[in-house]
Design a protein around this motif. Sequence first.
Motif, PDB file in Angstrom:
ATOM      1  N   SER A  64       9.488  13.208 -10.980  1.00 14.34           N
ATOM      2  CA  SER A  64       7.603  12.924 -10.597  1.00 14.34           C
ATOM      3  C   SER A  64       6.974  12.414 -10.902  1.00 14.34           C
ATOM      4  O   SER A  64       6.787  12.824 -11.633  1.00 14.34           O
ATOM      5  CB  SER A  64       7.812  14.095  -9.088  1.00 14.34           C
ATOM      6  OG  SER A  64       6.788  13.746  -8.752  1.00 14.34           O
ATOM      7  N   GLY A 167       3.029   4.156  -2.960  1.00 11.32           N
ATOM      8  CA  GLY A 167       4.135   4.200  -4.192  1.00 11.32           C
ATOM      9  C   GLY A 167       5.457   3.914  -4.660  1.00 11.32           C
ATOM     10  O   GLY A 167       5.861   2.684  -5.012  1.00 11.32           O
ATOM     11  N   GLY A 169       7.310   3.290  -2.378  1.00 15.52           N
ATOM     12  CA  GLY A 169       7.421   3.167  -0.511  1.00 15.52           C
ATOM     13  C   GLY A 169       8.337   3.875   0.377  1.00 15.52           C
ATOM     14  O   GLY A 169       8.989   3.293   1.365  1.00 15.52           O
TER      15      GLY A 169
END
Length: 322
Positions: A64, A167, A169
């Motif tokens: 992430s 970012g 999508g």
Amino acid sequence: CAQGEHFHLVTPLLESWALSQVVGTTVFLKCENVQPAGSFKIRGIGHFCQEMAKKGCRHLVCSSGGNAGVAAAYCARKLGIPATIVLPEGASQSVVRRLQGEGAEVQLTGKVWDEANLRAQELAKRDGWVAVPPFDHPLVWEGHTSLVRELKAALGTPPGALVLAVGGGGLLAGVSAGLAEVGWQHVPIVAMETRGAHSFNAAVEAGRLVTLPNITSVAKCLGAKTVAARALECMQEFEIISEMVEDREAVNAVQRFLDDERMLVEPACGAALAAVYSGLLGRLQAEGRLSPALASIVVIVCGGNSIDSRELQALKAQLGQS
Ligand SMILES: COC[C@H](NCc1c(COP(=O)(O)O)cnc(C)c1O)C(=O)O
């Protein structure tokens, strides 16, 4: 479904006097910044994690930029499953502290999300481990559709436009699916990125997926070098306007939003708010790409954990803002 069945909250849809003044029409704020785990991510990540838990997953691993990781760590704690979150080396200390507070193991590796993701994919090969995709998976998009159902319930009639940040999508793909589900597929979506994290805009301009050479924007939580294929497909099915703002406009929007609404969000969210504060929406209306008479505009305040007052001051100094 009852609150107990999902981890996300039904968030407020606030009419913003200040942002309405800037745009000259009613601006509603979908306040995903008050979600558990600090961003809209809990919707799609929560749905994915609950589905994996039903299938007997014993360890969640999530790569992430930060916020999907916080959402995955929160879900793992709620589900009683151990979690490992893999972040790029430059991840903000406030996010690392939050992840450790949620009981997750944190690994920092690589310069950008894409490199951290390689490590997560390796770890996911372990028996019983499942990789939680931060943005590129149908279950994540399905979870995000709950946001649009809430807009329909709150507004009844469709807004004139919807503004969100891109970012990898996932939010765009999920919101698009939600619009189709409620019969609002013709509502224009203004898809915002910062220059230097503009993998979606590059793909739209090229007509195919493009991998950015690097992520040079301060909005690291938008930092996927290649956008999800599904996001590009959405261009064919929905009214999507892809726009880019400079880092200083995104950070300026964070500051103005803090002063206007007394809520602090990260630069990734500032990218969406900059559509209002930078005058972009007015320019799109002047160019005829948005209707000059918009009934209302919904801005998805996506939130984000990678910010505190010290980091905001540092960003303003770095970008030469007073
Ligand atoms: C590299 O990072 C991707 C993802 N952040 C994505 C993100 C977005 C964009 O959402 P997306 O387009 O990735 O679904 C918007 N607003 C905020 C506050 C975000 O954190 C993550 O946390 O792993």
